[in-house]
Design a protein around this motif. Sequence first.
Motif, PDB file in Angstrom:
ATOM      1  N   PHE A  70      28.085  18.139  24.676  1.00 48.27           N
ATOM      2  CA  PHE A  70      27.651  17.845  26.040  1.00 48.27           C
ATOM      3  C   PHE A  70      27.324  16.365  26.152  1.00 48.27           C
ATOM      4  CE2 PHE A  70      26.343  22.320  25.571  1.00 48.27           C
ATOM      5  CZ  PHE A  70      27.036  22.861  26.648  1.00 48.27           C
ATOM      6  N   SER A  71      27.699  15.766  27.284  1.00 54.35           N
ATOM      7  CA  SER A  71      27.406  14.357  27.533  1.00 54.35           C
ATOM      8  C   SER A  71      27.024  14.167  28.991  1.00 54.35           C
ATOM      9  CB  SER A  71      28.626  13.477  27.249  1.00 54.35           C
ATOM     10  OG  SER A  71      29.057  13.624  25.923  1.00 54.35           O
ATOM     11  N   ILE A  72      25.997  13.363  29.212  1.00 54.23           N
ATOM     12  CA  ILE A  72      25.620  12.957  30.554  1.00 54.23           C
ATOM     13  C   ILE A  72      26.429  11.710  30.880  1.00 54.23           C
ATOM     14  CG2 ILE A  72      23.769  12.097  32.035  1.00 54.23           C
ATOM     15  CD1 ILE A  72      21.799  13.633  30.172  1.00 54.23           C
ATOM     16  N   VAL A  73      27.178  11.762  31.974  1.00 54.31           N
ATOM     17  CA  VAL A  73      27.948  10.607  32.412  1.00 54.31           C
ATOM     18  C   VAL A  73      27.054   9.765  33.313  1.00 54.31           C
ATOM     19  CG1 VAL A  73      29.998   9.829  33.668  1.00 54.31           C
ATOM     20  CG2 VAL A  73      30.114  11.895  32.252  1.00 54.31           C
ATOM     21  N   LEU A  74      27.004   8.464  33.018  1.00 54.08           N
ATOM     22  CA  LEU A  74      26.158   7.535  33.758  1.00 54.08           C
ATOM     23  C   LEU A  74      26.998   6.604  34.621  1.00 54.08           C
ATOM     24  CD1 LEU A  74      23.916   6.462  30.730  1.00 54.08           C
ATOM     25  CD2 LEU A  74      23.436   8.268  32.413  1.00 54.08           C
ATOM     26  N   ASP A  75      26.403   6.159  35.732  1.00 55.86           N
ATOM     27  CA  ASP A  75      27.069   5.124  36.522  1.00 55.86           C
ATOM     28  C   ASP A  75      26.652   3.755  35.995  1.00 55.86           C
ATOM     29  OD1 ASP A  75      24.546   4.485  37.598  1.00 55.86           O
ATOM     30  OD2 ASP A  75      24.973   5.360  39.555  1.00 55.86           O
ATOM     31  N   SER A  76      27.000   2.709  36.705  1.00 55.81           N
ATOM     32  CA  SER A  76      26.738   1.346  36.238  1.00 55.81           C
ATOM     33  C   SER A  76      25.255   0.993  36.177  1.00 55.81           C
ATOM     34  CB  SER A  76      27.454   0.340  37.127  1.00 55.81           C
ATOM     35  OG  SER A  76      26.968   0.442  38.463  1.00 55.81           O
ATOM     36  N   GLU A  77      24.430   1.762  36.863  1.00 53.23           N
ATOM     37  CA  GLU A  77      22.982   1.512  36.851  1.00 53.23           C
ATOM     38  C   GLU A  77      22.253   2.487  35.926  1.00 53.23           C
ATOM     39  OE1 GLU A  77      21.633   1.309  40.896  1.00 53.23           O
ATOM     40  OE2 GLU A  77      22.963  -0.372  41.326  1.00 53.23           O
ATOM     41  N   GLU A  78      23.033   3.151  35.064  1.00 56.87           N
ATOM     42  CA  GLU A  78      22.516   4.149  34.125  1.00 56.87           C
ATOM     43  C   GLU A  78      21.837   5.319  34.822  1.00 56.87           C
ATOM     44  OE1 GLU A  78      20.374   2.486  30.808  1.00 56.87           O
ATOM     45  OE2 GLU A  78      22.249   1.716  29.977  1.00 56.87           O
ATOM     46  N   THR A  79      22.349   5.654  35.999  1.00 51.83           N
ATOM     47  CA  THR A  79      21.904   6.837  36.720  1.00 51.83           C
ATOM     48  C   THR A  79      22.849   7.975  36.372  1.00 51.83           C
ATOM     49  OG1 THR A  79      21.048   5.492  38.529  1.00 51.83           O
ATOM     50  CG2 THR A  79      21.495   7.816  39.021  1.00 51.83           C
ATOM     51  N   PRO A  80      22.306   9.121  35.962  1.00 48.34           N
ATOM     52  CA  PRO A  80      23.168  10.266  35.639  1.00 48.34           C
ATOM     53  C   PRO A  80      23.936  10.754  36.864  1.00 48.34           C
ATOM     54  CG  PRO A  80      20.958  10.566  34.733  1.00 48.34           C
ATOM     55  CD  PRO A  80      20.894   9.392  35.672  1.00 48.34           C
ATOM     56  N   ILE A  81      25.228  11.041  36.669  1.00 50.86           N
ATOM     57  CA  ILE A  81      26.026  11.578  37.773  1.00 50.86           C
ATOM     58  C   ILE A  81      26.519  12.996  37.501  1.00 50.86           C
ATOM     59  CG2 ILE A  81      26.684   9.321  38.664  1.00 50.86           C
ATOM     60  CD1 ILE A  81      29.418   9.688  37.349  1.00 50.86           C
ATOM     61  N   CYS A  82      26.621  13.388  36.236  1.00 49.84           N
ATOM     62  CA  CYS A  82      27.028  14.753  35.902  1.00 49.84           C
ATOM     63  C   CYS A  82      26.901  14.950  34.393  1.00 49.84           C
ATOM     64  CB  CYS A  82      28.452  15.056  36.361  1.00 49.84           C
ATOM     65  SG  CYS A  82      29.750  14.123  35.509  1.00 49.84           S
ATOM     66  N   VAL A  83      27.089  16.200  33.983  1.00 48.82           N
ATOM     67  CA  VAL A  83      27.175  16.536  32.558  1.00 48.82           C
ATOM     68  C   VAL A  83      28.570  17.098  32.332  1.00 48.82           C
ATOM     69  CG1 VAL A  83      26.282  17.948  30.662  1.00 48.82           C
ATOM     70  CG2 VAL A  83      24.702  17.037  32.389  1.00 48.82           C
ATOM     71  N   ILE A  84      29.209  16.616  31.262  1.00 49.20           N
ATOM     72  CA  ILE A  84      30.514  17.134  30.883  1.00 49.20           C
ATOM     73  C   ILE A  84      30.393  17.820  29.525  1.00 49.20           C
ATOM     74  CG2 ILE A  84      31.856  15.468  32.226  1.00 49.20           C
ATOM     75  CD1 ILE A  84      32.296  13.861  29.629  1.00 49.20           C
ATOM     76  N   GLU A  85      31.326  18.746  29.287  1.00 47.91           N
ATOM     77  CA  GLU A  85      31.415  19.413  27.988  1.00 47.91           C
ATOM     78  C   GLU A  85      32.823  19.216  27.455  1.00 47.91           C
ATOM     79  OE1 GLU A  85      31.045  23.841  25.906  1.00 47.91           O
ATOM     80  OE2 GLU A  85      30.905  23.656  28.077  1.00 47.91           O
ATOM     81  N   ASN A  86      32.938  18.767  26.214  1.00 53.24           N
ATOM     82  CA  ASN A  86      34.252  18.638  25.590  1.00 53.24           C
ATOM     83  C   ASN A  86      34.815  20.027  25.337  1.00 53.24           C
ATOM     84  OD1 ASN A  86      34.357  15.863  25.514  1.00 53.24           O
ATOM     85  ND2 ASN A  86      33.650  15.695  23.412  1.00 53.24           N
ATOM     86  N   ILE A  87      36.022  20.265  25.849  1.00 46.02           N
ATOM     87  CA  ILE A  87      36.665  21.561  25.652  1.00 46.02           C
ATOM     88  C   ILE A  87      37.792  21.481  24.621  1.00 46.02           C
ATOM     89  CG2 ILE A  87      35.986  22.516  27.877  1.00 46.02           C
ATOM     90  CD1 ILE A  87      38.784  21.818  28.940  1.00 46.02           C
ATOM     91  N   ASN A  88      38.216  20.249  24.298  1.00 46.62           N
ATOM     92  CA  ASN A  88      39.215  20.054  23.257  1.00 46.62           C
ATOM     93  C   ASN A  88      39.108  18.615  22.771  1.00 46.62           C
ATOM     94  OD1 ASN A  88      41.485  20.744  21.596  1.00 46.62           O
ATOM     95  ND2 ASN A  88      42.778  19.558  22.977  1.00 46.62           N
TER      96      ASN A  88
END
Length: 151
Positions: A70-88
């Motif tokens: 799991f990873s939190i994707v950040l924008d340029s201001e280090e604000t979280p925009i979503c969480v992704i999960e590696n599926i492969n």
Amino acid sequence: MNKKIEQYKNTFLKATNRSLETDVESFSFGDTAEMADELGKLVLQGKKTGTSSGYDLYAEDEVKPYTGQFSIVLDSEETPICVIENINVETIPFNKITEEHARKEGEGDLSLAYWRQAHLDFFPKYYKKELGIEFSEDHRIIYEEFKVVFT
């Protein structure tokens, strides 16, 4: 991890009934503020479902991307925009990246030619700067396919 990222992580873990001990990293795509915002938007739009990184750019003791991560994707201001999960996750030579890999990265015209040029502009400078070596198309790439699991 800054406070807003930590709060976002805890909100994600509680909302998805996961242990607060679950490992969740955070990062932004690209190497500029503009790229972080642009690529983050592509993730939210569902156009970007893949990314690649240079295998050799990870320290020996650094955790490399893995399926289920799991990873939190950040924008340029280090604000979280979503969480992704590696599926492969796969490790393959740069010159074995396919049209499908390129399309899933969601950038430019989605072609392999665009992907190759963008990454030939990107990887060599980091291989030279961080490792002191020339990048070769035989170098291994870690290719991650992911899905958004929380916004």
